[in-house]
Motif scaffolding. Structure first.
Motif, PDB file in Angstrom:
ATOM      1  N   GLU A 265      -6.958 -40.590  80.540  1.00 42.95           N
ATOM      2  CA  GLU A 265      -8.032 -39.815  79.919  1.00 42.95           C
ATOM      3  C   GLU A 265      -7.556 -38.390  79.695  1.00 42.95           C
ATOM      4  O   GLU A 265      -7.257 -37.659  80.643  1.00 42.95           O
ATOM      5  CB  GLU A 265      -9.298 -39.789  80.795  1.00 42.95           C
ATOM      6  CG  GLU A 265     -10.399 -38.896  80.215  1.00 42.95           C
ATOM      7  CD  GLU A 265     -11.588 -38.698  81.141  1.00 42.95           C
ATOM      8  OE1 GLU A 265     -12.291 -37.680  80.987  1.00 42.95           O
ATOM      9  OE2 GLU A 265     -11.811 -39.555  82.023  1.00 42.95           O
TER      10      GLU A 265
ATOM     11  N   THR B  47     -12.805 -27.004  76.678  1.00 39.86           N
ATOM     12  CA  THR B  47     -13.114 -28.429  76.569  1.00 39.86           C
ATOM     13  C   THR B  47     -13.989 -28.873  77.728  1.00 39.86           C
ATOM     14  O   THR B  47     -14.889 -29.705  77.555  1.00 39.86           O
ATOM     15  CB  THR B  47     -11.818 -29.258  76.527  1.00 39.86           C
ATOM     16  OG1 THR B  47     -10.987 -28.776  75.467  1.00 39.86           O
ATOM     17  CG2 THR B  47     -12.117 -30.731  76.292  1.00 39.86           C
TER      18      THR B  47
ATOM     19  N   HIS C  79      -8.469 -34.953  76.917  1.00 40.88           N
ATOM     20  CA  HIS C  79      -9.393 -34.475  75.891  1.00 40.88           C
ATOM     21  C   HIS C  79      -8.803 -33.282  75.143  1.00 40.88           C
ATOM     22  O   HIS C  79      -8.158 -32.415  75.738  1.00 40.88           O
ATOM     23  CB  HIS C  79     -10.726 -34.060  76.530  1.00 40.88           C
ATOM     24  CG  HIS C  79     -11.436 -35.180  77.220  1.00 40.88           C
ATOM     25  ND1 HIS C  79     -12.225 -36.090  76.549  1.00 40.88           N
ATOM     26  CD2 HIS C  79     -11.463 -35.551  78.527  1.00 40.88           C
ATOM     27  CE1 HIS C  79     -12.723 -36.967  77.410  1.00 40.88           C
ATOM     28  NE2 HIS C  79     -12.275 -36.660  78.618  1.00 40.88           N
ATOM     29  N   SER C  80      -9.047 -33.259  73.849  1.00 42.43           N
ATOM     30  CA  SER C  80      -8.700 -32.118  72.991  1.00 42.43           C
ATOM     31  C   SER C  80      -7.222 -31.766  73.053  1.00 42.43           C
ATOM     32  O   SER C  80      -6.847 -30.603  73.001  1.00 42.43           O
ATOM     33  CB  SER C  80      -9.554 -30.888  73.377  1.00 42.43           C
ATOM     34  OG  SER C  80      -9.457 -29.876  72.412  1.00 42.43           O
TER      35      SER C  80
ATOM     36  N   SER D 154      -8.938 -40.216  74.595  1.00 44.48           N
ATOM     37  CA  SER D 154     -10.091 -39.501  75.134  1.00 44.48           C
ATOM     38  C   SER D 154     -11.225 -40.448  75.539  1.00 44.48           C
ATOM     39  O   SER D 154     -11.897 -40.221  76.539  1.00 44.48           O
ATOM     40  CB  SER D 154     -10.598 -38.478  74.113  1.00 44.48           C
ATOM     41  OG  SER D 154     -10.894 -39.109  72.876  1.00 44.48           O
TER      42      SER D 154
ATOM     43  N   SER E 231      -8.117 -31.358  80.762  1.00 51.27           N
ATOM     44  CA  SER E 231      -8.080 -30.485  79.601  1.00 51.27           C
ATOM     45  C   SER E 231      -8.298 -29.047  80.042  1.00 51.27           C
ATOM     46  O   SER E 231      -8.215 -28.727  81.224  1.00 51.27           O
ATOM     47  CB  SER E 231      -9.137 -30.908  78.577  1.00 51.27           C
ATOM     48  OG  SER E 231      -8.865 -30.317  77.323  1.00 51.27           O
TER      49      SER E 231
END
Length: 332
Positions: free
Chosen positions: A46, A118, A48-49, A56, A114
């Motif tokens: 996992e 985020t 993100h961004s 994600s 992240s």
């Protein structure tokens, strides 16, 4: 003789200018390939961004891969629990476990995955330090287990699925907690190798038998690239080196084509930083990897390895997993 279970950790790496769909399709093909080779698990991370990583929506990807495979266990490596309400995670993985019985794993971490902006977009408390992780974990496991008298909130699906939980970490916090709870522990040596041995020692030192495990069970994620020769493998290894270099420079971390030499691509300080991140990488021919794999097992005593194999060409990645299975088989 040494023996190890092989699994795969996938970050769904994208090539420059590639759509996420192309990277996801390669991940599915990889999962199908390693399933045929006898690998035990295919886990998805996992993040993100982060430009270049299409992982994600971890639970969605797990369902997609599980649908395209038949026997391999599919799971998260891992879900960053502070990013999510425990009830949502229980419902998602309870649903997955209901669709794909006895094939879904729930690996959990406590890092944000992240940066601060985020984290804010994920509606997380920016004052969070991760210290609340044990409470979040207890709540989540409660939703996945048998209902208790007076319980008001229930995970449907999720309740009574008892989705297997593994704690992930790159320090001593999760190692100690996993030991105390009698859960499996996976160390992220594929990007943070410095605390590998102390964390494993801490886990085993604090281990208490549980309904889940009677004795410690240690996994480790490590970068692995196997090719026909040492030189060919080192050439392919410049792709993950470039990925980590991009991460250090806060650039998109796409899969980049291998280069003949990294000289001129990085400076001395950057080389040192990348080398530190990839210190536990096992790279080389089948013979070299077999030797290095045996040394790693003797050093750590881990029962399972999550191979992280980043190559630009999909054919090189599939071949590497094939050669790794042969190398591991030669140890038994």
């Amino acid at each position: 003789m040494a023996h190890v279970t092989l699994s795969v950790l996938d970050l769904v790496g994208m090539r420059p200018s590639e759509t996420a769909g192309g990277a996801i399709a390669r991940s599915v093909e990889t999962a199908q390939h390693v399933e045929r080779l006898g690998y035990k698990r295919f886990w998805l991370a996992e993040h993100h961004s982060i430009a270049g990583l299409a992982c994600s929506a971890t639970a969605v990807l797990i369902g997609h891969v599980a649908q395209a495979t038949k026997t391999i266990r599919v799971g998260s490596g891992g879900v960053m629990l502070p990013n999510h309400a425990p009830l949502i995670v229980a419902e998602q993985f309870g649903t997955l476990a209901s669709i794909y019985p006895d094939r879904i794993d729930l690996g959990l971490g406590r890092a944000p995955g992240s940066d601060a902006p985020t984290m804010r977009a994920l509606r997380r408390d920016l004052r969070s330090t991760g210290e609340e992780f044990p409470e979040l974990l207890q709540e989540l496991r409660g939703y996945l287990g048998a209902p208790k008298a007076g319980q008001i909130v229930h995970a449907v699906p999720g309740e009574n699925t008892n989705v297997p939980v593994t704690l992930l970490g790159s320090s001593g916090f999760s190692a100690q907690l996993a030991g105390q709870l009698g859960l499996p522990f996976a160390f992220a040596a594929h990007f943070a190798p410095d605390y590998l041995l102390p964390a494993i020692h801490l886990y085993r030192q604090n281990f208490h038998p549980s309904a889940t495990l009677s004795e410690p069970y240690v996994m480790a994620g490590i970068p692995v690239i196997v090719a026909n020769t040492d030189e060919a493998a080192q050439h392919l290894f410049t792709t993950p080196q470039q990925r980590f270099l991009a991460l250090i420079r806060s650039q998109p971390v796409e899969l980049k084509a291998p280069v003949d030499t990294m000289e001129g691509v990085w400076n001395a300080m950057e080389k040192e930083a990348v080398d530190a991140r990839l210190r536990e990488a096992i790279v080389g021919s089948s013979e070299t990897v077999s030797r290095k794999l045996k040394e790693f097992l003797q050093k750590t005593g881990v029962q399972e390895i999550f191979a992280v194999t980043d190559t630009y060409e999909q054919s090189d990645r599939l071949r590497s997993y094939e050669l790794l299975a042969q190398a591991a088989g030669s140890l038994s």
